[in-house]
Motif scaffolding. Structure first.
Motif, PDB file in Angstrom:
ATOM      1  N   THR A  49      35.055  43.431  52.924  1.00  0.00           N
ATOM      2  CA  THR A  49      35.800  44.673  52.720  1.00  0.00           C
ATOM      3  C   THR A  49      35.345  45.454  51.497  1.00  0.00           C
ATOM      4  O   THR A  49      35.801  46.576  51.281  1.00  0.00           O
ATOM      5  CB  THR A  49      37.297  44.377  52.539  1.00  0.00           C
ATOM      6  OG1 THR A  49      37.479  43.626  51.332  1.00  0.00           O
ATOM      7  CG2 THR A  49      37.859  43.634  53.731  1.00  0.00           C
ATOM      8  N   ASP A  68      36.225  44.890  48.523  1.00  0.00           N
ATOM      9  CA  ASP A  68      37.193  44.792  47.429  1.00  0.00           C
ATOM     10  C   ASP A  68      36.573  43.915  46.362  1.00  0.00           C
ATOM     11  O   ASP A  68      35.899  42.922  46.668  1.00  0.00           O
ATOM     12  CB  ASP A  68      38.511  44.166  47.915  1.00  0.00           C
ATOM     13  CG  ASP A  68      39.289  45.091  48.827  1.00  0.00           C
ATOM     14  OD1 ASP A  68      39.433  46.271  48.470  1.00  0.00           O
ATOM     15  OD2 ASP A  68      39.743  44.624  49.881  1.00  0.00           O
ATOM     16  N   TYR A 103      45.246  41.985  42.948  1.00  0.00           N
ATOM     17  CA  TYR A 103      44.790  42.103  44.336  1.00  0.00           C
ATOM     18  C   TYR A 103      45.524  41.118  45.253  1.00  0.00           C
ATOM     19  O   TYR A 103      46.052  41.506  46.297  1.00  0.00           O
ATOM     20  CB  TYR A 103      43.289  41.865  44.404  1.00  0.00           C
ATOM     21  CG  TYR A 103      42.746  41.787  45.807  1.00  0.00           C
ATOM     22  CD1 TYR A 103      42.613  42.927  46.584  1.00  0.00           C
ATOM     23  CD2 TYR A 103      42.370  40.568  46.353  1.00  0.00           C
ATOM     24  CE1 TYR A 103      42.122  42.860  47.875  1.00  0.00           C
ATOM     25  CE2 TYR A 103      41.877  40.487  47.636  1.00  0.00           C
ATOM     26  CZ  TYR A 103      41.758  41.638  48.397  1.00  0.00           C
ATOM     27  OH  TYR A 103      41.272  41.559  49.671  1.00  0.00           O
TER      28      TYR A 103
END
Length: 68
Positions: free
Chosen positions: A32, A34, A45
């Motif tokens: 992703t 992230d 997170y």
């Protein structure tokens, strides 16, 4: 050294897509994109918190007064 796991925030079928570098605290989800640079960012997170909330929660867990 890296801690390599499945991402606990999503259905992750590929071990190794989520890594935390132990020495620096940097982490990244390669599926992703992230990413973050420290324990506070990782806690924010994982637990869907602001950076401040994450820092305060970590301080509480470690029994550290963040205001001293």
């Amino acid at each position: 050294m890296e801690w390599v796991v499945r991402n606990p925030r999503r259905t992750d079928h590929t071990p190794g897509s989520f890594k935390v570098t132990i020495a620096t605290g940097r982490w990244r989800d390669f599926a992703t994109e992230d990413k973050g640079g420290d324990l506070v960012a990782l806690a924010a997170y994982l637990f869907d918190l602001s950076q401040k909330e994450a820092a305060l929660r970590i301080a509480n867990m470690l029994r550290i007064d963040p205001y001293v």
